[in-house]
Design an enzyme around this catalytic site. Structure first.
Site, short mmCIF file in Angstrom:
data_model
loop_
_atom_site.label_atom_id
_atom_site.label_comp_id
_atom_site.label_asym_id
_atom_site.label_seq_id
_atom_site.Cartn_x
_atom_site.Cartn_y
_atom_site.Cartn_z
NE ARG A 243 -4.23 -1.47 0.06
CZ ARG A 243 -4.34 -2.53 -0.74
NH1 ARG A 243 -3.38 -2.85 -1.60
NH2 ARG A 243 -5.43 -3.27 -0.72
CD GLU A 272 -3.84 2.90 -5.51
OE1 GLU A 272 -4.86 2.25 -5.80
OE2 GLU A 272 -2.81 2.37 -5.07
CG HIS A 296 -3.63 -1.10 -6.74
ND1 HIS A 296 -4.06 -0.38 -5.65
CD2 HIS A 296 -3.57 -2.40 -6.34
CE1 HIS A 296 -4.26 -1.21 -4.63
NE2 HIS A 296 -3.97 -2.45 -5.03
N1 LIG Z 1 -0.85 -4.56 -5.20
C1 LIG Z 1 -1.82 -5.44 -5.17
O1 LIG Z 1 -2.51 -5.66 -6.17
C2 LIG Z 1 -2.05 -6.22 -3.93
C3 LIG Z 1 -1.63 -5.75 -2.72
N2 LIG Z 1 -1.83 -6.49 -1.59
C4 LIG Z 1 -1.33 -5.96 -0.31
O2 LIG Z 1 -0.49 -6.93 0.29
C5 LIG Z 1 -0.78 -6.97 1.69
C6 LIG Z 1 -0.33 -8.28 2.29
O3 LIG Z 1 -1.17 -9.34 1.86
P1 LIG Z 1 -1.06 -10.82 2.50
O4 LIG Z 1 0.33 -11.33 2.36
O5 LIG Z 1 -2.17 -11.62 1.95
O6 LIG Z 1 -1.34 -10.48 4.01
P2 LIG Z 1 -1.10 -11.44 5.28
O7 LIG Z 1 -2.02 -10.93 6.31
O8 LIG Z 1 -1.16 -12.87 4.88
O9 LIG Z 1 0.42 -11.12 5.68
C7 LIG Z 1 0.83 -9.90 6.20
C8 LIG Z 1 2.06 -10.12 7.06
O10 LIG Z 1 2.47 -8.84 7.55
C9 LIG Z 1 2.82 -8.98 8.93
N3 LIG Z 1 2.67 -7.69 9.60
C10 LIG Z 1 1.53 -7.04 9.91
N4 LIG Z 1 1.80 -5.89 10.57
C11 LIG Z 1 3.15 -5.83 10.68
C12 LIG Z 1 4.03 -4.89 11.27
N5 LIG Z 1 3.59 -3.80 11.90
N6 LIG Z 1 5.36 -5.14 11.21
C13 LIG Z 1 5.82 -6.26 10.60
N7 LIG Z 1 5.03 -7.19 10.03
C14 LIG Z 1 3.70 -6.97 10.06
C15 LIG Z 1 1.85 -10.02 9.46
O11 LIG Z 1 2.34 -10.62 10.67
C16 LIG Z 1 1.79 -11.01 8.29
O12 LIG Z 1 2.78 -12.00 8.40
C17 LIG Z 1 -2.29 -6.71 1.74
O13 LIG Z 1 -2.70 -6.24 2.99
C18 LIG Z 1 -2.46 -5.66 0.66
O14 LIG Z 1 -2.26 -4.38 1.22
C19 LIG Z 1 -2.47 -7.70 -1.62
C20 LIG Z 1 -2.91 -8.22 -2.79
C21 LIG Z 1 -2.79 -7.49 -4.06
O1 LIG Z 2 -4.58 -4.47 -3.68
C1 LIG Z 2 -5.20 -5.45 -3.96
C2 LIG Z 2 -5.65 -6.37 -2.98
O2 LIG Z 2 -6.14 -7.46 -3.36
O3 LIG Z 2 -5.54 -6.03 -1.80
#
Ligand SMILES: NC(=O)C1=CN([C@@H]2O[C@H](COP(=O)(O)OP(=O)(O)OC[C@H]3O[C@@H](n4cnc5c(N)ncnc54)[C@H](O)[C@@H]3O)[C@@H](O)[C@H]2O)C=CC1
Ligand SMILES: O=CC(=O)O
Length: 336
Positions: A243, A272, A296
């Site tokens: 993000r 965005e 994105h």
């Molecule tokens: N650009 C895009 O199209 C996409 C972006 N995303 C972004 O990717 C992010 C991560 O997705 P996932 O891996 O599925 O999430 P997830 O919840 O599986 O993993 C997130 C990890 O970050 C860690 N974390 C949380 N707060 C933290 C902190 N303060 N310090 C250190 N580590 C911390 C958690 O412990 C966890 O291991 C989403 O929240 C979203 O913002 C996700 C999908 C698509």
């Molecule tokens: O940013 C995309 C998402 O799946 O989160």
């Protein structure tokens, strides 16, 4: 009586409603109302008798406490994405409304994007392409600028969740050392993926490629600022498909321009689409900047979208049939 679904995504209501056609025989009639772009009072009015809300996949329409309070009948807010930082999930929990995401459905897509971006940055692919198309032949210049193999380098993953793990898994055949920082130390994952834990400053100092995979929260907002960027090696590159608000965009633009780091790939922005005077857009327009900017799309390719839609529709149907939703992200915030 038909179930009412309010859709906040900018898609025609008929399109969303047609996605439910195969389920109408078992669920009953479903009417979809699209509120994207409507004035706020109309949105609040439509929410009052809704059974389910489908969130905005473009993240423009936020769901705040007042909206949650208006959702008198809502049994589920289904967000068709992984991230849900535009939804006040605590307020929803207080009103007893579960919020579900489609987490995991696009993890592989983001991981593939991340590795593609890392390789493209190390090899300055965009510059090489641009110059060649313009009639140049910058073989020596590219070597002077610094272009590298991934093999033998260190890749730092910030956030070893679903996406971070898919990145680590895919890095194994490249012969890279993988280190990670997370708020939780994960010894099982360390063994399974062959990754090592580092504090954030140590990860930033050691890594040749740093990729960010944490959600946007109070703790992660501004996690990578000028101080953190200055800890990185001048030959290192940063990838942010997480993000925009997690990185200080102004500082990142300066870091690339002034060569504190060797480049960056950014898929997400604090606003965005980013305006034309956004510091990263301006920096990318400069000839030699090693910046890859995308709209994105890391987790939004055609395959990922169909998995997300399928999961979201099935979750809504589950709830309309009286079942419990999957992938709920907020009910533990309310002891539920
Ligand atoms: N650009 C895009 O199209 C996409 C972006 N995303 C972004 O990717 C992010 C991560 O997705 P996932 O891996 O599925 O999430 P997830 O919840 O599986 O993993 C997130 C990890 O970050 C860690 N974390 C949380 N707060 C933290 C902190 N303060 N310090 C250190 N580590 C911390 C958690 O412990 C966890 O291991 C989403 O929240 C979203 O913002 C996700 C999908 C698509
Ligand atoms: O940013 C995309 C998402 O799946 O989160």
């Amino acid at each position: 009586m038909a179930f009412k679904i309010v859709s906040m995504s900018p898609l025609p209501a008929q399109f969303v409603e047609a996605l439910f056609d195969p389920y109408k025989r078992e669920v009953g009639d479903i009417k979809v109302v699209s509120v994207a772009g409507l004035p706020r009072d109309r949105v609040l009015q439509e929410l009052r008798d809704a059974d389910v809300v489908i969130g905005d996949y473009t993240f423009q329409m936020r769901i705040d406490a007042e909206m949650c309070a208006a959702m008198e009948k809502v049994r589920l807010i289904q967000q068709p994405s992984t991230g849900y930082d535009h939804i006040d999930v605590e307020a929803c929990a207080k009103h007893g409304i579960p919020v579900a995401n489609a987490g995991g459905a696009n993890a592989v897509s983001v991981a593939e994007y991340t590795i593609m971006a890392g390789l493209a940055l190390l090899k300055r692919l965009i510059y090489a392409h641009r110059e060649t198309v313009a009639g140049g032949w910058p073989q020596w210049r590219l070597m002077e600028m610094g272009t590298f193999d991934l093999q033998g380098k260190t890749w730092g993953i910030i956030g070893l969740g679903r996406i971070g793990r898919e990145v680590a898994r895919r890095l194994r055949p490249f012969g890279v050392s993988v280190v990670y920082f997370d708020k939780v130390r994960m010894e099982d994952a360390e063994r399974e993926l062959g990754v090592e834990y580092r504090s954030l400053p140590r990860l930033l100092r050691e890594s040749d490629v740093v990729s960010i995979h944490v959600p946007l929260t109070r703790e992660t907002r501004g996690m990578i600022g000028e101080g953190e960027l200055r800890m990185m090696k001048p030959t290192a590159v940063l990838i942010n498909p997480s993000r925009g608000e997690i990185v200080d965009e102004e500082a990142l633009a300066r870091a690339v321009r002034e060569r504190w780091i060797a480049g960056a790939a950014v898929d997400v922005y604090s606003r965005e689409p980013p305006p034309p005077d956004h510091p990263l857009i301006k920096a990318a327009a400069e000839g030699e900047a090693n910046l890859i900017l995308t709209p994105h799309i890391a987790g939004a390719n055609t395959d990922a979208r169909s998995r997300i839609i399928q999961f979201s529709i099935e979750n809504v149907v589950r709830v309309l049939k009286g079942g419990k939703p999957e992938a709920v992200v907020n009910m533990d915030l309310n002891g539920g």
